[in-house]
Design a protein around this motif. Sequence first.
Motif, PDB file in Angstrom:
ATOM      1  N   ILE A 219      28.152  17.924   1.025  1.00  0.00           N
ATOM      2  CA  ILE A 219      26.709  18.138   0.950  1.00  0.00           C
ATOM      3  C   ILE A 219      26.124  17.688   2.281  1.00  0.00           C
ATOM      4  CG2 ILE A 219      24.581  17.545  -0.271  1.00  0.00           C
ATOM      5  CD1 ILE A 219      26.423  16.881  -2.708  1.00  0.00           C
ATOM      6  N   TYR A 220      25.492  18.617   2.998  1.00  0.00           N
ATOM      7  CA  TYR A 220      25.067  18.358   4.373  1.00  0.00           C
ATOM      8  C   TYR A 220      23.552  18.461   4.530  1.00  0.00           C
ATOM      9  CZ  TYR A 220      29.983  18.758   5.714  1.00  0.00           C
ATOM     10  OH  TYR A 220      31.339  18.558   5.828  1.00  0.00           O
ATOM     11  N   VAL A 221      23.049  17.745   5.526  1.00  0.00           N
ATOM     12  CA  VAL A 221      21.641  17.813   5.910  1.00  0.00           C
ATOM     13  C   VAL A 221      21.575  18.459   7.292  1.00  0.00           C
ATOM     14  CG1 VAL A 221      19.528  16.516   6.375  1.00  0.00           C
ATOM     15  CG2 VAL A 221      21.108  15.735   4.592  1.00  0.00           C
ATOM     16  N   MET A 222      20.726  19.482   7.422  1.00  0.00           N
ATOM     17  CA  MET A 222      20.597  20.221   8.674  1.00  0.00           C
ATOM     18  C   MET A 222      19.287  19.847   9.364  1.00  0.00           C
ATOM     19  SD  MET A 222      20.811  24.364   9.189  1.00  0.00           S
ATOM     20  CE  MET A 222      19.088  24.756   8.930  1.00  0.00           C
ATOM     21  N   ASP A 223      19.343  19.674  10.672  1.00  0.00           N
ATOM     22  CA  ASP A 223      18.158  19.260  11.434  1.00  0.00           C
ATOM     23  C   ASP A 223      17.236  20.452  11.712  1.00  0.00           C
ATOM     24  OD1 ASP A 223      19.962  20.470  13.134  1.00  0.00           O
ATOM     25  OD2 ASP A 223      19.448  19.208  14.855  1.00  0.00           O
ATOM     26  N   ALA A 224      16.761  21.069  10.640  1.00  0.00           N
ATOM     27  CA  ALA A 224      15.905  22.264  10.763  1.00  0.00           C
ATOM     28  C   ALA A 224      14.561  21.948  11.398  1.00  0.00           C
ATOM     29  CB  ALA A 224      15.695  22.884   9.386  1.00  0.00           C
ATOM     30  N   SER A 225      14.104  20.705  11.274  1.00  0.00           N
ATOM     31  CA  SER A 225      12.766  20.331  11.744  1.00  0.00           C
ATOM     32  C   SER A 225      12.611  20.429  13.260  1.00  0.00           C
ATOM     33  CB  SER A 225      12.424  18.908  11.291  1.00  0.00           C
ATOM     34  OG  SER A 225      13.366  17.978  11.798  1.00  0.00           O
ATOM     35  N   LYS A 226      13.707  20.488  13.998  1.00  0.00           N
ATOM     36  CA  LYS A 226      13.567  20.595  15.462  1.00  0.00           C
ATOM     37  C   LYS A 226      13.072  21.986  15.861  1.00  0.00           C
ATOM     38  CE  LYS A 226      18.362  21.874  16.676  1.00  0.00           C
ATOM     39  NZ  LYS A 226      19.577  21.424  17.384  1.00  0.00           N
ATOM     40  N   ARG A 227      13.135  22.942  14.913  1.00  0.00           N
ATOM     41  CA  ARG A 227      12.622  24.285  15.174  1.00  0.00           C
ATOM     42  C   ARG A 227      11.406  24.620  14.324  1.00  0.00           C
ATOM     43  NH1 ARG A 227      18.107  24.858  15.397  1.00  0.00           N
ATOM     44  NH2 ARG A 227      18.951  25.698  17.348  1.00  0.00           N
ATOM     45  N   ASP A 228      11.440  24.201  13.047  1.00  0.00           N
ATOM     46  CA  ASP A 228      10.460  24.705  12.100  1.00  0.00           C
ATOM     47  C   ASP A 228      10.195  23.676  11.003  1.00  0.00           C
ATOM     48  OD1 ASP A 228       9.554  26.556   9.706  1.00  0.00           O
ATOM     49  OD2 ASP A 228       9.429  27.788  11.495  1.00  0.00           O
ATOM     50  N   LYS A 229       9.000  23.710  10.445  1.00  0.00           N
ATOM     51  CA  LYS A 229       8.628  22.756   9.396  1.00  0.00           C
ATOM     52  C   LYS A 229       8.813  23.312   7.985  1.00  0.00           C
ATOM     53  CE  LYS A 229       5.154  20.474  12.301  1.00  0.00           C
ATOM     54  NZ  LYS A 229       3.721  20.187  12.470  1.00  0.00           N
ATOM     55  N   ARG A 230       9.233  24.562   7.872  1.00  0.00           N
ATOM     56  CA  ARG A 230       9.393  25.168   6.550  1.00  0.00           C
ATOM     57  C   ARG A 230      10.543  24.509   5.790  1.00  0.00           C
ATOM     58  NH1 ARG A 230       8.193  29.439  10.069  1.00  0.00           N
ATOM     59  NH2 ARG A 230       6.346  30.665   9.509  1.00  0.00           N
ATOM     60  N   LEU A 231      10.470  24.586   4.463  1.00  0.00           N
ATOM     61  CA  LEU A 231      11.465  23.953   3.599  1.00  0.00           C
ATOM     62  C   LEU A 231      12.477  24.985   3.113  1.00  0.00           C
ATOM     63  CD1 LEU A 231       9.109  21.867   1.258  1.00  0.00           C
ATOM     64  CD2 LEU A 231       9.729  21.421   3.636  1.00  0.00           C
ATOM     65  N   ASN A 232      13.728  24.543   2.988  1.00  0.00           N
ATOM     66  CA  ASN A 232      14.747  25.445   2.436  1.00  0.00           C
ATOM     67  C   ASN A 232      16.012  24.650   2.133  1.00  0.00           C
ATOM     68  OD1 ASN A 232      15.803  27.798   1.489  1.00  0.00           O
ATOM     69  ND2 ASN A 232      15.930  28.829   3.462  1.00  0.00           N
ATOM     70  N   ALA A 233      16.874  25.285   1.357  1.00  0.00           N
ATOM     71  CA  ALA A 233      18.214  24.760   1.063  1.00  0.00           C
ATOM     72  C   ALA A 233      19.065  25.959   0.703  1.00  0.00           C
ATOM     73  CB  ALA A 233      18.173  23.769  -0.090  1.00  0.00           C
ATOM     74  N   TYR A 234      20.345  25.886   0.969  1.00  0.00           N
ATOM     75  CA  TYR A 234      21.208  27.007   0.580  1.00  0.00           C
ATOM     76  C   TYR A 234      22.628  26.518   0.317  1.00  0.00           C
ATOM     77  CZ  TYR A 234      22.901  27.094   5.467  1.00  0.00           C
ATOM     78  OH  TYR A 234      23.446  26.765   6.681  1.00  0.00           O
ATOM     79  N   PHE A 235      23.323  27.304  -0.464  1.00  0.00           N
ATOM     80  CA  PHE A 235      24.751  27.083  -0.696  1.00  0.00           C
ATOM     81  C   PHE A 235      25.473  28.122   0.138  1.00  0.00           C
ATOM     82  CE2 PHE A 235      24.320  25.227  -5.276  1.00  0.00           C
ATOM     83  CZ  PHE A 235      23.548  24.203  -4.758  1.00  0.00           C
ATOM     84  N   GLY A 236      26.164  27.691   1.172  1.00  0.00           N
ATOM     85  CA  GLY A 236      26.811  28.620   2.088  1.00  0.00           C
ATOM     86  C   GLY A 236      28.312  28.654   1.919  1.00  0.00           C
ATOM     87  N   LYS A 257      13.193  14.476  -8.180  1.00  0.00           N
ATOM     88  CA  LYS A 257      13.218  15.409  -9.313  1.00  0.00           C
ATOM     89  C   LYS A 257      13.011  16.846  -8.853  1.00  0.00           C
ATOM     90  CE  LYS A 257      11.708  12.211 -12.941  1.00  0.00           C
ATOM     91  NZ  LYS A 257      10.640  11.921 -13.947  1.00  0.00           N
ATOM     92  N   GLU A 258      12.077  17.032  -7.922  1.00  0.00           N
ATOM     93  CA  GLU A 258      11.803  18.375  -7.395  1.00  0.00           C
ATOM     94  C   GLU A 258      13.006  18.912  -6.625  1.00  0.00           C
ATOM     95  OE1 GLU A 258       6.957  17.733  -6.820  1.00  0.00           O
ATOM     96  OE2 GLU A 258       8.322  17.614  -5.099  1.00  0.00           O
ATOM     97  N   LEU A 259      13.632  18.044  -5.844  1.00  0.00           N
ATOM     98  CA  LEU A 259      14.805  18.443  -5.075  1.00  0.00           C
ATOM     99  C   LEU A 259      15.943  18.873  -5.993  1.00  0.00           C
ATOM    100  CD1 LEU A 259      16.258  18.675  -2.336  1.00  0.00           C
ATOM    101  CD2 LEU A 259      16.898  16.287  -2.571  1.00  0.00           C
ATOM    102  N   LEU A 260      16.185  18.126  -7.056  1.00  0.00           N
ATOM    103  CA  LEU A 260      17.241  18.464  -8.012  1.00  0.00           C
ATOM    104  C   LEU A 260      16.922  19.772  -8.736  1.00  0.00           C
ATOM    105  CD1 LEU A 260      18.023  14.935  -9.519  1.00  0.00           C
ATOM    106  CD2 LEU A 260      19.440  16.255  -7.918  1.00  0.00           C
ATOM    107  N   ALA A 261      15.636  20.027  -8.984  1.00  0.00           N
ATOM    108  CA  ALA A 261      15.238  21.290  -9.612  1.00  0.00           C
ATOM    109  C   ALA A 261      15.537  22.473  -8.682  1.00  0.00           C
ATOM    110  CB  ALA A 261      13.753  21.254  -9.970  1.00  0.00           C
ATOM    111  N   VAL A 262      15.246  22.295  -7.382  1.00  0.00           N
ATOM    112  CA  VAL A 262      15.543  23.345  -6.396  1.00  0.00           C
ATOM    113  C   VAL A 262      17.053  23.623  -6.346  1.00  0.00           C
ATOM    114  CG1 VAL A 262      15.550  23.908  -3.926  1.00  0.00           C
ATOM    115  CG2 VAL A 262      13.497  22.952  -4.983  1.00  0.00           C
ATOM    116  N   LEU A 263      17.851  22.559  -6.335  1.00  0.00           N
ATOM    117  CA  LEU A 263      19.302  22.726  -6.318  1.00  0.00           C
ATOM    118  C   LEU A 263      19.796  23.326  -7.630  1.00  0.00           C
ATOM    119  CD1 LEU A 263      20.398  19.436  -4.532  1.00  0.00           C
ATOM    120  CD2 LEU A 263      20.315  21.742  -3.591  1.00  0.00           C
TER     121      LEU A 263
END
Length: 395
Positions: A219-236, A257-263
């Motif tokens: 389970i990884y965390v990606m440094d997306a914030s260096k480009r964009d502030k939008r939220l996302n998650a994916y199973f790749g 709780k919200e994060l677990l719901a998204v997953l």
Amino acid sequence: MILVFILCFYAVIFTIISYMQIRFLKKESQKKAFILSEQEYQKAANIAVQNEKFKIFSTLYTLIINIMWISFGFFYLKNIIINENSRLENTLFLLIFLLITTFLTLPLGIYESFFKDKSQGFSNITPMLFIKDTIKSLLLMLVFGFLVIYALLFCYDFFGSFWWIAAFIFSFGVILVINLIYPTLIAPIFNKMQKLDDENLLTKITALMQKCGFNANGIYVMDASKRDKRLNAYFGGLFKSKRVVLFDTLLKALNEKELLAVLGHELGHFVHKDIIKALFNGALMVFILFFIFAHLPNFVYEESHLEGVKGGIFALLLIFGNVFSFIFSPLINALSRKNEFAADQHGAKMTSKEDMKNALISLAKENKAFIKTSKIYTFFHLSHPSISDRIKALA
């Protein structure tokens, strides 16, 4: 010219749909806000209107480039590159076509990143990072593009009238390989991936995955914030390369709780085998496109000045692929929206309806997404239902 008419007709239809969406957004923005606050509601509507205007401009800008290619661009490029009509010459012909098109459309990317998205409060990208991303993308296109194009031309030369079937099989194989290597080899070229170090959250996510029988390679965390502030998650990934990727922006904006719901929602796609369905739908689309373009009448090549060029069919596929995809998009999008509703229900089942609802609202707020969409725009463009429709479905 028939080809120019087809491109113009597509652009006009696309523009009309966007114009109708803009009218819808302006009308809805005058109504009483719900789900979002009054300020968030108005801001999301304004951003959606800006985005549609940019899409219209991008469509018309791309239309001009494509007309230029058909009218005289291919003629001059053919005279410069094609002498013996060899496989290597045709590979270079297509690569140069891609490179020139990429540079011609670069202003759209610059405006989107540094003006539109900056003004909307999304973009964090710096000029240096943008240049690095562009160079990396170009290098990937040159290396992998050369190999893929050369292989497709080999199919064209070697398999006779059935070349398009061989090209389809090869293309589908490439799609599978990209899905396999993307999270482990391609994504890290652009973003840093670090394993999630929050032990409490890691335990809860692992337990959630185990309930569904989903085995991830980390389970990884990606440094997306260096480009964009939008939220996302994916199973790749596929098979043993599967991994969960969380945007760092998502971890900052959503509670546990919200994060677990998204997953839970994303796991719903796994449980319902939506990834396999999407691959099958993609394969079917590629098969139909290869069949159509393998049986184009001769006047198409004459009008585009591509007669006698082996790679001509692939150049036309790149220009007209979006037109044909647009024809099939209502069906593909309808299936996708159905899958999204089902994934929402799964996310609610894994956590609760309230958590799933709150997660959708938080995503809408942070992504500044307007919660409604017109029916015609949804029909042609949306692979995901609007937030209001998703919340209604949960209720």
